[in-house]
Write an enzyme that holds these catalytic residues in place. Structure first.
Site, PDB file in Angstrom:
ATOM      1  N   GLY A 222      -4.797   1.826  -3.672  1.00 36.71           N
ATOM      2  CA  GLY A 222      -3.986   2.524  -4.666  1.00 36.71           C
ATOM      3  C   GLY A 222      -4.478   3.929  -4.894  1.00 36.71           C
ATOM      4  O   GLY A 222      -5.272   4.456  -4.102  1.00 36.71           O
ATOM      5  N   ASN A 223      -4.005   4.562  -5.958  1.00 33.72           N
ATOM      6  CA  ASN A 223      -4.454   5.914  -6.282  1.00 33.72           C
ATOM      7  C   ASN A 223      -4.486   6.075  -7.797  1.00 33.72           C
ATOM      8  O   ASN A 223      -4.099   5.166  -8.529  1.00 33.72           O
ATOM      9  CB  ASN A 223      -3.549   6.955  -5.607  1.00 33.72           C
ATOM     10  CG  ASN A 223      -2.114   6.814  -6.055  1.00 33.72           C
ATOM     11  OD1 ASN A 223      -1.792   7.077  -7.197  1.00 33.72           O
ATOM     12  ND2 ASN A 223      -1.248   6.361  -5.153  1.00 33.72           N
ATOM     13  N   ARG A 224      -4.935   7.242  -8.240  1.00 33.83           N
ATOM     14  CA  ARG A 224      -5.218   7.418  -9.668  1.00 33.83           C
ATOM     15  C   ARG A 224      -4.040   7.954 -10.466  1.00 33.83           C
ATOM     16  O   ARG A 224      -4.194   8.321 -11.626  1.00 33.83           O
ATOM     17  CB  ARG A 224      -6.409   8.373  -9.830  1.00 33.83           C
ATOM     18  CG  ARG A 224      -7.726   7.736  -9.424  1.00 33.83           C
ATOM     19  CD  ARG A 224      -8.823   8.777  -9.362  1.00 33.83           C
ATOM     20  NE  ARG A 224      -8.896   9.585 -10.569  1.00 33.83           N
ATOM     21  CZ  ARG A 224      -9.479  10.769 -10.638  1.00 33.83           C
ATOM     22  NH1 ARG A 224     -10.033  11.291  -9.553  1.00 33.83           N
ATOM     23  NH2 ARG A 224      -9.505  11.440 -11.759  1.00 33.83           N
ATOM     24  N   SER A 225      -2.852   7.994  -9.890  1.00 36.84           N
ATOM     25  CA  SER A 225      -1.722   8.564 -10.632  1.00 36.84           C
ATOM     26  C   SER A 225      -1.399   7.712 -11.870  1.00 36.84           C
ATOM     27  O   SER A 225      -1.232   6.501 -11.782  1.00 36.84           O
ATOM     28  CB  SER A 225      -0.499   8.634  -9.722  1.00 36.84           C
ATOM     29  OG  SER A 225       0.588   9.107 -10.453  1.00 36.84           O
ATOM     30  N   ALA A 289       3.011   9.206  -6.577  1.00 34.25           N
ATOM     31  CA  ALA A 289       2.032   9.331  -5.495  1.00 34.25           C
ATOM     32  C   ALA A 289       2.226   8.108  -4.594  1.00 34.25           C
ATOM     33  O   ALA A 289       1.950   6.978  -5.006  1.00 34.25           O
ATOM     34  CB  ALA A 289       0.632   9.361  -6.075  1.00 34.25           C
TER      35      ALA A 289
END
Ligand code: CTP
Length: 414
Positions: A222-225, A289
């Site tokens: 995943g990502n930090r958005s 994102a």
């Protein structure tokens, strides 16, 4: 009901406190408006509550009077010497009707003035926000839909009700949005003042958040958005009159009032949701994102150390949703906007990305450990396929969102 010709001046020039009329119609959700009233008064607004007779069957005048600190009338025959049926509307900076029932919407649409609230709606020249709440059948009835269309064409911002639990055991579209979200919509509308609703009648689709690509039932890439920028885009578009579909990937924020929310998890889910919504869209903004890669395999059971060690995880490419939406425009004149988060060579990377994706506008911002992600502020440069460059100084995510909609609204063909 919103429009030109106001004679009361700015909030500061009148009472010092913005004057809000809170209209309450006769639905069970009237009790939730007590919380909305609290939010409005505690943030320094002078609020007059104008309930209908039906509303008073749910919440009594004493509650509204005590919470607002103002007298409460429902008919036009009280305090007649002050001509309240004209004055309240004329002097208001904002009118919010929550809940707006099918009956109140019908009376407002045909211009009745048979109680203080409908008379106030006829004399108001300020922004007007309706937050409908009713059973799904009543909301979907062609009569209600026609009345809602009429109000919107006249410049009233009518929030689509949320989907959820209704009175009794049933569930569907018709629920009043959360009071804090109606409050946010009201504040955005108040801040716009008498600026025209330049997205009125437009449908926009916004993606927000970050996709998660599962490795096994409990792990993902995943990502930090946080989704804050996409949610700010959705909220501000509502305040400019748009119909908004919000495709939300793993966002832990409350649902903005008035949006059609579609929740997704993976890049492939997001792609499908965007392609479904795109044909109706005048503008598409890809603020999400999207993971560029996903694990080639998804294990059915939780992976054990022993199963993997020391194999690397094999990845495959995800589709580029923005490039696909830009290439296969499903509607003539549709405006497509991308976001690019860059850590270095921000403008050069942005220009190359704008060309590679084929979108009309690319909002480029610099990100790093502490910049943009999970923060309330953002600064950006918006690059246009037409060569335009618009700098948006550091400000709130709502301010950046408005800057994006300014550029979009100027590009949507009539
Ligand atoms: N995007 C997309 N589909 C992907 C990757 C990104 O639609 N598979 C969209 C994002 O929503 C964003 C824009 O493309 O609007 C740019 O995203 P970004 O991650 O900055 O670009 P990438 O294409 O991933 O390029 P790179 O990783 O090479 O910088």
């Amino acid at each position: 009901m919103s429009g030109t010709g106001i004679s009361t001046g700015s909030p500061a020039a009148t009472s010092g406190r913005p004057r809000v009329i809170l209209g309450v119609a006769g639905g069970i959700a009237a009790y939730k408006s007590c919380e909305l009233l609290r939010l409005l008064t505690e943030s320094g607004h002078a609020v007059r509550v104008v309930p209908t007779a039906g509303a008073l069957r749910f919440v009594g005048a004493a509650t509204w009077a005590a919470l607002s600190g103002e007298p409460v009338h429902t008919d036009v025959w009280s305090d007649v010497e002050q001509v309240p049926h004209v004055r309240l509307g004329q002097q208001a900076d904002l009118v919010v009707v929550a809940p707006a029932t099918a009956d109140l919407i019908a009376r407002a649409a045909i211009g009745r003035a048979d109680d203080l609230l409908t008379a106030t709606l006829l004399t108001a020249r300020c922004p007007v926000l309706f937050a409908p709440a009713m059973h799904t059948e009543m909301w979907e009835h062609p009569a209600t839909q026609a009345n809602v269309r009429t109000l919107r064409e006249r410049g009233v911002v009518v929030l689509d009700p949320a989907i959820g639990r209704l009175t009794g055991a049933d569930t569907g579209r018709g629920r009043l949005p959360e009071p804090s979200e109606i409050y946010d919509a009201a504040m955005l509308l108040l801040a716009r003042g008498h600026q025209p609703l330049d997205l009125l009648g437009r449908h926009v689709v916004v993606s927000a958040g970050g996709t998660r690509e599962p490795l096994d039932p409990v792990r993902y890439l995943g990502n930090r958005s946080s989704g804050r920028q996409g949610y700010a885009l959705a909220r501000t578009a509502i305040a400019r009159g748009a119909e908004v579909t919000l495709v939300s990937a793993n966002v832990a924020l409350p649902e903005p009032a008035g949006v059609k929310l579609v929740r997704v998890r993976t890049a492939e889910d997001l792609r499908r949701a965007m392609l479904d919504a795109a044909p109706a869209a005048d503008a598409i903004v890809m603020a999400a994102a999207v993971a560029d890669f996903r694990p080639a395999e998804r294990a059915e059971h939780k992976l054990k150390k022993a199963d993997r060690d020391p194999d690397p995880v094999a990845l495959v490419r995800n589709p580029d949703v923005l490039a696909e939406l830009s290439r296969d425009r499903s509607r003539p004149g549709q405006i497509v906007v991308g976001f690019a988060a860059e850590t270095n060579d921000v403008l050069a990377n942005g220009r190359a990305k704008l060309a590679a994706k084929g979108c009309d506008l690319l909002v480029v911002n610099e990100v790093g450990e502490t910049r943009a992600f999970e923060t309330p502020d953002n600064a950006a440069t918006v690059l246009g396929a037409d060569g335009s460059v618009t700098e948006v100084p550091l400000g709130s995510k709502e301010a950046l969102a408005h800057a994006v909609w300014d550029l979009v609204a100027a590009r949507i063909p009539d």
